[in-house]
Design an enzyme around this catalytic site. Structure first.
Site, PDB file in Angstrom:
ATOM      1  N   SER A 125      -8.255  17.681   2.150  1.00 45.18           N
ATOM      2  CA  SER A 125      -8.638  16.501   2.919  1.00 45.18           C
ATOM      3  C   SER A 125      -7.411  15.881   3.553  1.00 45.18           C
ATOM      4  CB  SER A 125      -9.328  15.474   2.004  1.00 45.18           C
ATOM      5  OG  SER A 125      -9.720  14.331   2.733  1.00 45.18           O
ATOM      6  N   HIS A 157       2.148   4.717  10.386  1.00 42.16           N
ATOM      7  CA  HIS A 157       2.688   5.117   9.092  1.00 42.16           C
ATOM      8  C   HIS A 157       4.172   4.778   9.019  1.00 42.16           C
ATOM      9  CE1 HIS A 157      -1.017   7.518   8.823  1.00 42.16           C
ATOM     10  NE2 HIS A 157      -0.788   7.558   7.520  1.00 42.16           N
ATOM     11  N   LYS A 161       7.445   9.710   8.025  1.00 42.29           N
ATOM     12  CA  LYS A 161       6.362  10.674   8.222  1.00 42.29           C
ATOM     13  C   LYS A 161       6.726  11.622   9.350  1.00 42.29           C
ATOM     14  CE  LYS A 161       1.338  11.072   8.559  1.00 42.29           C
ATOM     15  NZ  LYS A 161       1.300  11.986   7.399  1.00 42.29           N
TER      16      LYS A 161
END
Length: 270
Positions: A125, A157, A161
């Protein structure tokens, strides 16, 4: 009661330590190994200490083969190449593999699906938060019901990231595309710069923000001629992802080999 024996991959990372803490806090599971890449500063350290807990007697290792013989499941929030390699090993040993890795290519996803077909029980996921998975269901329904509204996905974010758009943003985009019965790959707009001309009807746009220590903010905007709907999710703590990953591992223990989603775990899949 027999406890599910779990290895955490990427043990030295932000999600790695969150996953270690979540396993320590849950009944029915046990941390039996911790993995990180060769050369990581985490190698040799106690996994519990890394996670801010008392020592667990589980040193971080870079030897996946040795650890997998002791395990029932792997929780893996790492990098695409590492996740593909672990999926193949999970298939060979019939293990549960919980994958929260983002930035996978189509070839990576195909290899992971093949591992599910070959004997692994995989739950993959872009986001393991129950709230986010529920939001994808709402996005799909809204996109279907408001077929002529423009869809835009905005995400932010932290500044470390490395992939964009985020896996969660793409998950939301895929939900909107399903609602419209279109291919996200063929109808997404990832970049707007310069003289772009008018917005192309039917496309799904993405905007990416990076900064500070934001864990994860996502918004799906459906913009019509006279109204705008905004569906939001803000993650306030990484424990929501880690707790979801543990829940997925326990659920997968009762499943046949294959590739599943968090929507399957929550009973929200069609």
């Amino acid at each position: 009661m027999t406890r599910l024996r779990i290895i955490v991959a990427g043990a030295g990372g932000r999600m790695g330590v969150a996953n270690i803490a979540a396993i320590a806090a849950h009944d029915g599971v046990e941390l039996v190994g911790a993995l990180d890449r060769s050369g990581s500063a985490a190698i040799g350290k106690d996994a519990g200490t890394l996670a801010g807990l008392d020592a667990l007697g589980v040193p971080v290792s870079d030897d996946a083969t040795a650890l997998l013989d002791q395990a029932d499941a792997i929780i893996d929030f790492t990098a695409p190449a590492a996740s593909v390699a672990l999926a193949r090993q999970a298939a060979a040993k019939g293990l549960i593999h919980i994958i929260g890795t983002t930035g996978c290519t189509e070839d990576d996803d195909d290899a992971i699906a093949d591992a599910g077909a070959a004997g692994a029980r995989i739950v993959k996921s872009g986001n393991f938060s129950p709230g986010m998975v529920a939001l994808t269901v709402l996005v799909e329904k809204a996109a279907r019901a408001l077929a002529d509204y423009d869809v835009e996905v905005l995400e932010m974010h932290h500044n470390r990231k490395v992939d964009a758009p985020s896996g969660t943003a793409l998950m939301l985009g895929e939900a909107a595309a399903r609602g419209r019965n279109i291919s996200l790959k063929d109808n997404s707009v990832r970049v707007r710069d310069g003289h772009t001309g008018p917005r192309e009807a039917g496309t799904i746009g993405f905007a990416t923000l990076r900064g500070g220590n934001v864990i994860g903010d996502h918004m799906v905007i459906l913009a019509g001629q006279s109204e705008r709907i905004e569906l939001n999710h803000r993650a306030q703590d990484r424990t929501i992802y880690a707790n979801g990953a543990v829940k997925a591992a326990l659920w997968a223990a009762g499943q046949q080999p294959g590739l599943y989603s968090m929507a399957d775990v929550l009973g929200l899949a069609d």
